[in-house]
Design a protein around this motif. Structure first.
Motif, PDB file in Angstrom:
ATOM      1  N   ALA A 306      -5.463  13.840  -6.926  1.00  0.00           N
ATOM      2  CA  ALA A 306      -5.774  13.060  -8.125  1.00  0.00           C
ATOM      3  C   ALA A 306      -4.522  12.415  -8.698  1.00  0.00           C
ATOM      4  O   ALA A 306      -4.551  11.263  -9.158  1.00  0.00           O
ATOM      5  CB  ALA A 306      -6.424  13.966  -9.173  1.00  0.00           C
ATOM      6  N   LEU A 307      -3.406  13.141  -8.640  1.00  0.00           N
ATOM      7  CA  LEU A 307      -2.139  12.609  -9.152  1.00  0.00           C
ATOM      8  C   LEU A 307      -1.697  11.402  -8.339  1.00  0.00           C
ATOM      9  O   LEU A 307      -1.242  10.389  -8.893  1.00  0.00           O
ATOM     10  CB  LEU A 307      -1.076  13.712  -9.110  1.00  0.00           C
ATOM     11  N   LEU A 308      -1.827  11.494  -7.014  1.00  0.00           N
ATOM     12  CA  LEU A 308      -1.373  10.423  -6.135  1.00  0.00           C
ATOM     13  C   LEU A 308      -2.287   9.208  -6.170  1.00  0.00           C
ATOM     14  O   LEU A 308      -1.806   8.065  -6.190  1.00  0.00           O
ATOM     15  CB  LEU A 308      -1.270  10.940  -4.694  1.00  0.00           C
ATOM     16  N   PHE A 309      -3.608   9.441  -6.179  1.00  0.00           N
ATOM     17  CA  PHE A 309      -4.545   8.347  -5.950  1.00  0.00           C
ATOM     18  C   PHE A 309      -5.330   7.913  -7.186  1.00  0.00           C
ATOM     19  O   PHE A 309      -6.052   6.917  -7.127  1.00  0.00           O
ATOM     20  CB  PHE A 309      -5.524   8.731  -4.838  1.00  0.00           C
ATOM     21  N   ILE A 310      -5.199   8.638  -8.290  1.00  0.00           N
ATOM     22  CA  ILE A 310      -5.928   8.249  -9.502  1.00  0.00           C
ATOM     23  C   ILE A 310      -4.987   8.071 -10.688  1.00  0.00           C
ATOM     24  O   ILE A 310      -4.941   6.994 -11.304  1.00  0.00           O
ATOM     25  CB  ILE A 310      -7.031   9.285  -9.846  1.00  0.00           C
ATOM     26  N   VAL A 311      -4.210   9.112 -11.020  1.00  0.00           N
ATOM     27  CA  VAL A 311      -3.385   9.086 -12.239  1.00  0.00           C
ATOM     28  C   VAL A 311      -2.320   8.000 -12.174  1.00  0.00           C
ATOM     29  O   VAL A 311      -2.237   7.133 -13.063  1.00  0.00           O
ATOM     30  CB  VAL A 311      -2.730  10.465 -12.478  1.00  0.00           C
ATOM     31  N   ARG A 312      -1.503   8.007 -11.137  1.00  0.00           N
ATOM     32  CA  ARG A 312      -0.438   6.997 -11.021  1.00  0.00           C
ATOM     33  C   ARG A 312      -0.994   5.577 -10.879  1.00  0.00           C
ATOM     34  O   ARG A 312      -0.570   4.675 -11.613  1.00  0.00           O
ATOM     35  CB  ARG A 312       0.474   7.342  -9.842  1.00  0.00           C
ATOM     36  N   PRO A 313      -1.934   5.322  -9.953  1.00  0.00           N
ATOM     37  CA  PRO A 313      -2.457   3.954  -9.858  1.00  0.00           C
ATOM     38  C   PRO A 313      -3.091   3.457 -11.152  1.00  0.00           C
ATOM     39  O   PRO A 313      -2.869   2.303 -11.557  1.00  0.00           O
ATOM     40  CB  PRO A 313      -3.500   4.061  -8.732  1.00  0.00           C
ATOM     41  N   ALA A 314      -3.869   4.315 -11.829  1.00  0.00           N
ATOM     42  CA  ALA A 314      -4.499   3.885 -13.084  1.00  0.00           C
ATOM     43  C   ALA A 314      -3.454   3.571 -14.141  1.00  0.00           C
ATOM     44  O   ALA A 314      -3.567   2.579 -14.872  1.00  0.00           O
ATOM     45  CB  ALA A 314      -5.458   4.975 -13.585  1.00  0.00           C
ATOM     46  N   THR A 315      -2.420   4.400 -14.231  1.00  0.00           N
ATOM     47  CA  THR A 315      -1.353   4.187 -15.217  1.00  0.00           C
ATOM     48  C   THR A 315      -0.655   2.853 -14.998  1.00  0.00           C
ATOM     49  O   THR A 315      -0.476   2.057 -15.932  1.00  0.00           O
ATOM     50  CB  THR A 315      -0.333   5.333 -15.146  1.00  0.00           C
ATOM     51  N   VAL A 316      -0.264   2.579 -13.755  1.00  0.00           N
ATOM     52  CA  VAL A 316       0.500   1.360 -13.455  1.00  0.00           C
ATOM     53  C   VAL A 316      -0.382   0.117 -13.574  1.00  0.00           C
ATOM     54  O   VAL A 316       0.020  -0.881 -14.197  1.00  0.00           O
ATOM     55  CB  VAL A 316       1.122   1.453 -12.048  1.00  0.00           C
ATOM     56  N   LEU A 317      -1.560   0.161 -12.999  1.00  0.00           N
ATOM     57  CA  LEU A 317      -2.407  -1.039 -12.981  1.00  0.00           C
ATOM     58  C   LEU A 317      -2.871  -1.427 -14.381  1.00  0.00           C
ATOM     59  O   LEU A 317      -2.935  -2.615 -14.715  1.00  0.00           O
ATOM     60  CB  LEU A 317      -3.604  -0.815 -12.055  1.00  0.00           C
ATOM     61  N   ILE A 318      -3.177  -0.435 -15.224  1.00  0.00           N
ATOM     62  CA  ILE A 318      -3.566  -0.756 -16.606  1.00  0.00           C
ATOM     63  C   ILE A 318      -2.356  -1.251 -17.396  1.00  0.00           C
ATOM     64  O   ILE A 318      -2.454  -2.204 -18.180  1.00  0.00           O
ATOM     65  CB  ILE A 318      -4.204   0.473 -17.285  1.00  0.00           C
ATOM     66  N   SER A 319      -1.197  -0.629 -17.194  1.00  0.00           N
ATOM     67  CA  SER A 319       0.012  -1.039 -17.922  1.00  0.00           C
ATOM     68  C   SER A 319       0.407  -2.468 -17.595  1.00  0.00           C
ATOM     69  O   SER A 319       0.916  -3.199 -18.447  1.00  0.00           O
ATOM     70  CB  SER A 319       1.175  -0.091 -17.599  1.00  0.00           C
ATOM     71  N   LEU A 320       0.199  -2.888 -16.343  1.00  0.00           N
ATOM     72  CA  LEU A 320       0.639  -4.217 -15.896  1.00  0.00           C
ATOM     73  C   LEU A 320      -0.466  -5.266 -15.931  1.00  0.00           C
ATOM     74  O   LEU A 320      -0.290  -6.360 -15.394  1.00  0.00           O
ATOM     75  CB  LEU A 320       1.219  -4.114 -14.480  1.00  0.00           C
TER      76      LEU A 320
END
Length: 616
Positions: A306-320
């Motif tokens: 979840a950390l690799l494929f959900i938390v990090r991608p969601a954080t970066v894609l929403i932030s940018l």
């Protein structure tokens, strides 16, 4: 005492040995360091850091992390933010709270941690860490913008992650006495702001004292290191982990105060950073015990996914969202987020404190933090090149040549290498001298190579070899000396000197780059030969056509300049050594024009006269 000395020596050997092996094999250094520490610690039991250093282990690691963050801050120049500031600011302003929120949900619902432990651990997880990102970027050729964003995020977010953990811990500690969020958070933020002010003040004192000669040259490095450690300890006395904010601010402030005298200590502080990263990784991985490993549950594996494929991608894609960062770079940033020393060090610190508050899950944080570090380092370390190539954010893959000085000779050399698809760049401070190169379609940079601004305006990462061939030989030596540490002493070259070896004006070899050509041609020599019509020739070697045959096919006066391997690696012929040619290599030589034999001249004359008769 002897046992501790043995442990220190062994840690150094394992750390630097892993770095060297990574350099030789191309494997991620951080993966090898983790493996070396794990083998020496839990597997074979050779190193037990807790038994060897006891209570000193935690402050040793904390000070090491502080020095690493300070050194990383020194590499951050605000001029980069003019080009990449939008992505960096979004990952700090939006990325930290989003990462904290999504991480808390994953810790609670997937890993099964209780809310206080989940929120605290998620706060630490917002860090990526320069100790792992820097080696990753150093080994992988990534385009300038995503590499700069990752570097800024790693260094700036480290103290923010520590602050998030401190705020969560203090809230849960004081909430038992009825304290509210508004009674806990503002004092934390004020302490962090005060730590930043202390760090900036220390940087201002250094920037004022060093250029004015208030500190002798031989004491500048010791004074700087002692100041960093003192600032870190002082601010930690104000508030736990506030020292990380202070040293990061101090490093970034110094990097942007234009302190020229700091340039001379850059090699030393980079050496210190390599030693600290190596040593701390070995110590932390050797500290892992089987009890922590046994506490690992199957649901923790799901948490890592979840950390690799959900938390990090969601954080970066929403932030940018709605930013100018291209989508391929956003996806690359969403994948690369290795965790390192700060995560393990802070998790270990708060695991003890949470256990004291009665949270049983607190002890799980040590094993879980190591699992996060290993999973992210292995996942990102072995895939960063593949993902970068797939998303087309890979930088130059063939080694490039940086040529300082635009002369007719260097422009001809650049044309040859450019035709062979070798990345090449001509640098000169004169538009007039660069004009023929620009007309020939060669990449050029107008500016002074020794100017500090060049480091930020010219991406040097594609260039693994430098040749300085201006008309000023002393300047060439200065350029080679300046870039010897960054590029490598064996990869900076210049032409030989006009003065003989016995002439007292001759520069010592220790101050010069390696001299090109086995004959040691000087700047005057190559310039004169170029006027006489000498040209560069390229010859491809094979099993049947070897180096001996290539020399026989060239004029007797020809001089070999370099070998170009099929993978783009360059090996120069110098006054001190000659590379070993292999089939498939391309030899570039500097040779006089071919003189025609009387028979060739007669045949050419006959061909001309025959053409005239046919035309008539």
């Amino acid at each position: 005492m002897e046992h501790q000395a043995f442990i220190i020596a062994l840690v150094g050997m394992l750390g630097i040995g892993a770095q060297w092996l990574a350099w030789r094999t191309g494997w991620p250094a951080i993966v090898l360091m983790l493996a070396a520490g794990f083998l020496a610690g839990p597997i074979f039991g050779i190193i037990n850091p807790n038994a060897a250093f006891g209570e000193m282990l935690e402050p040793m690691i904390s000070i090491g992390v502080a020095l690493i963050l300070f050194e990383g801050g020194l590499s951050l120049d605000f001029r980069e933010l003019k080009k990449y500031g939008e992505g960096v600011s979004r990952l700090v302003i939006f990325g930290v709270p989003l990462g904290w929120f999504f991480g808390s949900l994953a810790c609670y619902y997937v890993a099964g941690l209780v809310w206080p432990v989940a929120i605290l651990f998620a706060g630490i997880l917002v860090v990526t860490g320069p100790t792992v990102v820097m080696p990753l970027l150093r080994q992988s050729s990534i385009q300038q913008r995503p590499a700069a964003i990752l570097r800024w995020e790693a260094i700036v977010n480290d103290p923010f992650g520590a602050l998030c953990a401190v705020i969560a811990y203090e809230y849960f500690r004081l909430s038992a006495d009825g304290a509210t969020v508004f009674e806990v958070v503002p004092p934390m933020l004020i302490a962090a702001a005060l730590a930043g002010v202390v760090g900036y003040a220390a940087a201002w004192v250094i920037s004022w004292a060093f250029p004015r000669g208030k500190v002798p040259e031989y004491l500048k490095v010791p004074v700087l290191l002692v100041t960093v450690v003192s600032v870190f300890v002082l601010c930690n006395m104000i508030e736990h982990e506030a020292g990380l904010v202070a040293v990061t601010v101090m490093g970034i402030a110094l990097a942007n105060m234009d302190v020229q005298s700091l340039r001379s200590i850059h090699p030393f502080k980079q050496n210190i950073a390599v030693l600290l990263v190596s040593g701390i990784f070995i110590l932390l991985s050797a500290s892992l015990n089987y009890e922590a490993v046994r506490q690992f549950e199957w649901r923790f594996g799901l948490f890592l996914l979840a950390l690799l494929f959900i938390v990090r991608p969601a954080t970066v894609l929403i932030s940018l969202l709605f930013s100018k960062v291209p989508w391929n770079e956003r996806l690359f940033l969403a994948w690369v987020a290795p965790r390192g020393i700060v995560l393990v060090a802070i998790s270990g610190l708060f695991a003890l404190r949470l256990s004291e508050l009665g949270y049983a899950d607190g002890s799980i944080l040590i094993g879980l933090s190591f699992a996060v570090v290993v999973a992210t380092i292995v996942a990102h370390g072995f895939t960063v090149d593949i993902v970068a190539r797939w998303l087309k954010v890979k930088g130059a893959t063939r080694p490039g040549l940086l040529i300082v000085g635009a002369t007719p000779w260097t422009i001809s050399l650049a044309k040859q290498l450019h035709d062979l698809e070798t990345p090449v760049m001509l640098v000169d401070a004169s538009w007039q001298r660069l004009k023929p190169a620009r007309a020939a379609g060669l990449p050029t940079y107008h500016g002074e190579i020794l100017n500090e601004a060049t480091e930020h305006n010219l991406d040097l990462s594609p260039f693994q070899v430098l040749v300085s061939a201006t008309e000023n030989e002393a300047y060439n030596a200065l350029v080679c000396n300046e870039f010897a540490f960054e590029i490598g002493r064996d990869a900076v070259y210049q032409l030989g000197e006009n003065a003989g070896d016995e002439d007292p004006r001759a520069l010592p070899d220790s101050l010069r780059g390696r001299a090109l050509f086995t004959s040691g041609f000087s700047v005057t020599d190559v310039h004169q030969r170029h006027l006489e019509g000498w040209v560069f020739r390229k010859t491809r070697l094979s099993d049947r056509f070897d180096m001996k045959a290539a020399k026989e096919n060239l004029p007797d006066a020809a001089n070999m300049l370099l070998l170009l391997h099929p993978d783009g690696e360059m090996r120069f012929f110098t006054h001190a050594s000659a590379p070993e040619p292999r089939p498939g290599d391309t030899v570039i030589s500097f040779a006089p024009p071919r003189t025609k034999t009387p028979e060739e001249q007669a045949a050419r004359k006959a061909a001309r006269s025959g053409g005239k008769k046919q035309g008539s």
